[in-house]
Design an enzyme around this catalytic site. Structure first.
Site, short mmCIF file in Angstrom:
data_model
loop_
_atom_site.label_atom_id
_atom_site.label_comp_id
_atom_site.label_asym_id
_atom_site.label_seq_id
_atom_site.Cartn_x
_atom_site.Cartn_y
_atom_site.Cartn_z
CE LYS A 197 27.73 -68.89 44.13
NZ LYS A 197 27.71 -68.65 42.76
CG HIS A 252 30.33 -67.34 37.60
ND1 HIS A 252 29.36 -66.39 37.79
CD2 HIS A 252 30.69 -66.98 36.06
CE1 HIS A 252 29.00 -65.69 36.78
NE2 HIS A 252 29.87 -65.93 35.77
CE1 TYR A 260 25.75 -65.60 44.92
CE2 TYR A 260 23.79 -64.40 43.90
CZ TYR A 260 25.46 -64.73 43.99
OH TYR A 260 26.09 -64.08 43.22
CG ASP A 278 28.99 -64.33 33.07
OD1 ASP A 278 30.13 -64.63 33.78
OD2 ASP A 278 27.77 -63.76 33.42
#
Length: 177
Positions: free
Chosen positions: A72, A62, A132, A169
């Protein structure tokens, strides 16, 4: 912290620099100034936590497009993952190339993934936790994705049989540059 650039430019491994004594050690895991000095985006607007019950679970691949592109900083706090960044920046000399590394509770290494890169990870141990932080809040209208096994990327995932994916996904299309 120790910052090590990868072959994908700003994708960076971030390692702790422990100060040890008889009690164990102390290490800084985040410092806005050190990230800025390393040329990385230090902005944090959201911190995400992912619990993953089963080995073989795969999350990704993604990214978010403008105006909500996100950097990130990914860390595995329990268990282990194979973490991947893929360059999806139009016109980039490394477009479609990927970098993967194992992040685990025991190695304490983090992976910094800059804006313009897709992200995905595969769980290597049952009951794995991933933490994260992102530089931009999640914006569903800006979310994009590509198939985890897209031949345009050729990612070498450690587990290929019995991969556990969400319906979302599983449904992403192949990447189109």
């Amino acid at each position: 912290m120790i910052f090590t650039k990868t072959p994908l430019g700003d994708v960076t491994l971030v390692e702790l620099q422990p100060l040890a004594d008889e009690r164990g050690f102390f290490a800084r895991a985040w410092c806005e100034k050190e990230f800025r000095d390393a040329g990385l985006n230090p902005r944090v607007t959201q911190i995400n936590f992912s619990y993953n019950e089963k080995r073989g679970t795969l999350r990704g691949v993604h990214w978010q497009e403008s105006p909500f592109e996100e950097a990130k900083l990914v860390r595995c706090t329990r268990g282990s993952i194979f973490d991947v960044a893929v360059d999806v920046r139009p016109g980039s000399p490394t477009l479609g190339q990927w970098f993967g590394t194992e992040l685990s509770a025991s190695n304490r290494t983090m992976l910094y993934i800059p804006e313009g890169f897709a992200h995905g990870y595969q769980i290597l141990e049952d009951e794995t936790d991933v933490l994260y932080q992102t530089s931009s809040p999640y914006a569903p209208e800006s979310e994009r994705g590509a198939r985890w096994d897209d031949s345009a990327f050729g990612i070498h995932w450690p587990i290929t049989e019995g991969v556990i994916l969400s319906e979302k996904d599983r449904s992403w299309p192949d990447f189109v540059a």
